[in-house]
Each structure stands twice: as structure tokens, then as C-alpha cells.
Design an enzyme around this catalytic site. Structure first.
Site, PDB file in Angstrom:
ATOM      1  N   ARG A   1       1.846   2.621  -4.249  1.00  0.00           N
ATOM      2  CA  ARG A   1       2.521   2.860  -5.532  1.00  0.00           C
ATOM      3  C   ARG A   1       3.234   4.191  -5.529  1.00  0.00           C
ATOM      4  NH1 ARG A   1       1.748   0.519 -10.454  1.00  0.00           N
ATOM      5  NH2 ARG A   1       0.679  -1.469 -10.376  1.00  0.00           N
TER       6      ARG A   1
ATOM      7  N   HIS B   1      -8.353  -1.455  -4.096  1.00  0.00           N
ATOM      8  CA  HIS B   1      -9.388  -0.907  -4.971  1.00  0.00           C
ATOM      9  C   HIS B   1     -10.540  -0.243  -4.223  1.00  0.00           C
ATOM     10  CE1 HIS B   1      -7.058  -1.898  -8.309  1.00  0.00           C
ATOM     11  NE2 HIS B   1      -7.073  -3.192  -8.076  1.00  0.00           N
TER      12      HIS B   1
ATOM     13  N   HIS C   1      -0.825  -1.879  -1.650  1.00  0.00           N
ATOM     14  CA  HIS C   1       0.308  -1.568  -2.532  1.00  0.00           C
ATOM     15  C   HIS C   1       0.437  -0.050  -2.565  1.00  0.00           C
ATOM     16  CE1 HIS C   1       2.235  -2.182  -6.794  1.00  0.00           C
ATOM     17  NE2 HIS C   1       2.969  -1.425  -6.012  1.00  0.00           N
TER      18      HIS C   1
ATOM     19  N   GLU D   1       6.127 -14.851  -3.583  1.00  0.00           N
ATOM     20  CA  GLU D   1       4.721 -14.882  -3.988  1.00  0.00           C
ATOM     21  C   GLU D   1       4.732 -15.192  -5.473  1.00  0.00           C
ATOM     22  OE1 GLU D   1       2.076 -11.650  -2.887  1.00  0.00           O
ATOM     23  OE2 GLU D   1       0.896 -12.016  -4.705  1.00  0.00           O
TER      24      GLU D   1
ATOM     25  N   ARG E   1      -1.678   6.156  -6.851  1.00  0.00           N
ATOM     26  CA  ARG E   1      -2.952   6.185  -7.573  1.00  0.00           C
ATOM     27  C   ARG E   1      -4.121   5.682  -6.734  1.00  0.00           C
ATOM     28  NH1 ARG E   1      -1.963   1.565 -12.148  1.00  0.00           N
ATOM     29  NH2 ARG E   1      -0.104   2.818 -12.485  1.00  0.00           N
TER      30      ARG E   1
ATOM     31  N   HIS F   1      -2.583 -12.806  -7.610  1.00  0.00           N
ATOM     32  CA  HIS F   1      -2.895 -12.065  -8.833  1.00  0.00           C
ATOM     33  C   HIS F   1      -3.922 -12.788  -9.684  1.00  0.00           C
ATOM     34  CE1 HIS F   1      -2.609  -8.961 -11.802  1.00  0.00           C
ATOM     35  NE2 HIS F   1      -1.843  -8.307 -10.966  1.00  0.00           N
TER      36      HIS F   1
ATOM     37  N   ASN G   1      -6.429  -7.788  -0.236  1.00  0.00           N
ATOM     38  CA  ASN G   1      -5.850  -6.535  -0.747  1.00  0.00           C
ATOM     39  C   ASN G   1      -6.983  -5.510  -0.898  1.00  0.00           C
ATOM     40  OD1 ASN G   1      -5.143  -4.543  -2.729  1.00  0.00           O
ATOM     41  ND2 ASN G   1      -3.378  -5.766  -3.266  1.00  0.00           N
TER      42      ASN G   1
ATOM     43  N   THR H   1       0.035  -4.768 -11.522  1.00  0.00           N
ATOM     44  CA  THR H   1       1.385  -5.342 -11.601  1.00  0.00           C
ATOM     45  C   THR H   1       1.394  -6.410 -12.694  1.00  0.00           C
ATOM     46  OG1 THR H   1       1.407  -5.033  -9.223  1.00  0.00           O
ATOM     47  CG2 THR H   1       3.258  -6.222 -10.176  1.00  0.00           C
TER      48      THR H   1
ATOM     49  N   GLU I   1       2.957  -4.061  -0.207  1.00  0.00           N
ATOM     50  CA  GLU I   1       3.573  -4.276  -1.517  1.00  0.00           C
ATOM     51  C   GLU I   1       4.221  -2.974  -1.945  1.00  0.00           C
ATOM     52  OE1 GLU I   1       0.573  -5.483  -4.258  1.00  0.00           O
ATOM     53  OE2 GLU I   1       0.188  -7.359  -3.223  1.00  0.00           O
TER      54      GLU I   1
HETATM   55  N1  PXP Z   1      -0.163  -9.876  -5.303  1.00  0.00           N
HETATM   56  C1  PXP Z   1       0.488  -8.832  -5.861  1.00  0.00           C
HETATM   57  C2  PXP Z   1       1.967  -8.758  -5.706  1.00  0.00           C
HETATM   58  C3  PXP Z   1      -0.210  -7.821  -6.532  1.00  0.00           C
HETATM   59  O1  PXP Z   1       0.456  -6.786  -7.076  1.00  0.00           O
HETATM   60  C4  PXP Z   1      -1.620  -7.906  -6.605  1.00  0.00           C
HETATM   61  C5  PXP Z   1      -2.395  -6.823  -7.275  1.00  0.00           C
HETATM   62  O2  PXP Z   1      -2.298  -5.645  -6.548  1.00  0.00           O
HETATM   63  C6  PXP Z   1      -2.260  -8.998  -5.986  1.00  0.00           C
HETATM   64  C7  PXP Z   1      -1.500  -9.986  -5.376  1.00  0.00           C
HETATM   65  C8  PXP Z   1      -3.737  -9.145  -5.964  1.00  0.00           C
HETATM   66  O3  PXP Z   1      -4.215  -9.367  -7.258  1.00  0.00           O
HETATM   67  P1  PXP Z   1      -5.759  -9.244  -7.545  1.00  0.00           P
HETATM   68  O4  PXP Z   1      -6.162  -7.835  -7.220  1.00  0.00           O
HETATM   69  O5  PXP Z   1      -5.852  -9.575  -9.004  1.00  0.00           O
HETATM   70  O6  PXP Z   1      -6.445 -10.243  -6.667  1.00  0.00           O
END
Ligand code: PXP
Length: 241
Positions: A45, A10, A43, A151, A49, A191, A7, A101, A70
Site C-alpha cells: 500500500r 495481515h 498488497h 479478479e 500500513r 475478498h 495473502n 480494498t 497487489e
Molecule cells: N484480492 C484483493 C484484490 C484484495 O485487495 C484482498 C484484500 O487484501 C484480497 C483479495 C483478500 O481478501 P481477504 O483478506 O478478505 O481474503
């Protein structure tokens, strides 16, 4: 064999801090693919953001692996997903005030509504996943909604305050994986997974994909600092007094 899906939200968070052009999440996604990621996750949003619409459009054009989007189950996101055609959408709950999330999607009692939301996506060849807590009722409801994947939210496991709590949360996730597979669902995890806590799943069968963002981007910032500072220090050293 499970795959790593990275992901890159960030990277965009850092860019949006200055509303500028760098760092570029598309470049980060390419490097992640070259390093072994088998899917890239973003994601989009509602409040935009971090990831922007142009990021998703560019990733769709340029990725060599898979694009997983996402998103909240809203009419706007439905329309966008049908246009972009990611390889998969993962439906997540979304609250404007949350930092990330915070919980899984509630599917219980919403099976028909979710099925109607997913059907046109499936018809277009887009895969589907529902981000849910490791709760048997939610897992059964996700199946009834016609999702292809679930998931399982690993946040409660990752953030557990004591080893005992962590073991209890791990057991719930492991049981969720087992139930999901028994129902014929494919199961992803995500997550809060990091370099220390992901090991608990090393011998747990039945996981298709690990969705990991924050810990990887955090590590990348620190492991990249030395090279970045050496480069700038070298430039400054070359200046005249
Ligand atoms: N899965 C989902 C559905 C999420 O919303 C997130 C966070 O954006 C992640 C996985 C990844 O989580 P992390 O950034 O804590 O690894």
C-alpha cells in the site's frame, strides 16, 4: 484446476503493530507454500500500513511458487513493480482511509490509460490482473485494457446481509466468471472468502485462482494459540519460586 493464493498482509499487520521484527511474513509465506499455497500475494500500500518494500524484495528472492503483487496504478508502484518483477501484478483501487480494498477498480473509460500502464509490465514478462466488481461493463473494459486476468471482487457476496442477497451476489459473480472466460480472460476470485462461503464455488468452472488472506490468517492465530500458550506456560513452570 483452481489454485489457492494466500495473502500474508495481515501477518505484517501484526508485526507493524509493534514496528518490530515478528511475526515475519516471509516465514508465513514459506509455511503457506509448504501447506499447499501455489502463490503468495502481498498488497504494497501507498501508506505502507502492513507490507513493506523489504518484504516484497525478500519474497521475490525466496518464494518457490509465485509472487503476486497487489498495488494501486500509480507511477511509484509502476516503477517498483518493474524493478521487483513479480509474477503478476493485480491493480486495485486504493483509498487512504479504507480498512481494506472496498470496491473494484473502475476500468470503464480508462481502457487506454490502463493499457499504457500494463504494456511495459507485460514487456518485462509480468502478468496482469485487474480487481473489478462483477459488472459486465467493467469486465469488457478490463478486456479492452489488455489485462490477462480479472479478479472478481467477492466482497458483496461474502458480506451480503441475507441469504437472498447472497444468492443474488453469487449469481453476479458466476455470470462474471462466464463472461470473463467467454472474452478470453482468466478469472480469479477474492475478498472476504472464508471456510464457509468458499464452498459455493465448488461446482463453478472457470476460476483460475482463489485469493484468500484474512480468514486464513485469523484461523492461524486461533489454531496456534494452544501451542503458543503451552510453550510459554512450560517455560514459566520451570522457574524457581
Ligand atoms: N484480492 C484483493 C484484490 C484484495 O485487495 C484482498 C484484500 O487484501 C484480497 C483479495 C483478500 O481478501 P481477504 O483478506 O478478505 O481474503
Amino acid at each position: 484446476m483452481p489454485i489457492l493464493a494466500v495473502n500474508v498482509d495481515h501477518v505484517a499487520t501484526l508485526r507493524q503493530a509493534r514496528l518490530g521484527r515478528e511475526p515475519e511474513p516471509v516465514t508465513a509465506a514459506h509455511l503457506a507454500e509448504m501447506a499447499g499455497a501455489r502463490a503468495i500475494i502481498v498488497h504494497l500500500r501507498e501508506d505502507r500500513r502492513h507490507i513493506q518494500d523489504r518484504d516484497v524484495a525478500l519474497l521475490r528472492q525466496m518464494l518457490k511458487t509465485r509472487l503476486h503483487l497487489e498495488m494501486a496504478a500509480t507511477p511509484e508502484m509502476h516503477r517498483l513493480a518493474l524493478g521487483i518483477k513479480p509474477d503478476m501484478v493485480c491493480l486495485v483501487p486504493e483509498k487512504r482511509q479504507e480498512l481494506t480494498t472496498e470496491g473494484g477498480l473502475n476500468c470503464v473509460g480508462r481502457e487506454e490509460e490502463l493499457a499504457k500502464f500494463l504494456a511495459p509490465l507485460h514487456d518485462t514478462g509480468i502478468g496482469s490482473s485487474l480487481f473489478i466488481d462483477a459488472d459486465p461493463d467493467q469486465i469488457r473494459a478490463a478486456k479492452d485494457a489488455g489485462a490477462q486476468y480479472i479478479e472478481i471482487h467477492t466482497g458483496a457476496y461474502a458480506d451480503a446481509p441475507t441469504p437472498k442477497d447472497q444468492q443474488r451476489e453469487l449469481a453476479k459473480v458466476v455470470e462474471g466468471i462466464r463472461l470473463g472466460r467467454e472474452l478470453g480472460l482468466k478469472v480469479n476470485l477474492g475478498h472476504g472468502l472464508n471456510y464457509d462461503n468458499v464452498w459455493a464455488f465448488a461446482k463453478v468452472p472457470g476460476v483460475s485462482e482463489y485469493s484468500i488472506g484474512h480468514s486464513i490468517i485469523s484461523r492461524a492465530v486461533l489454531t496456534g494459540i494452544t501451542e503458543a500458550v503451552e510453550k510459554m506456560a512450560g517455560i514459566i513452570r520451570g522457574f524457581v519460586d
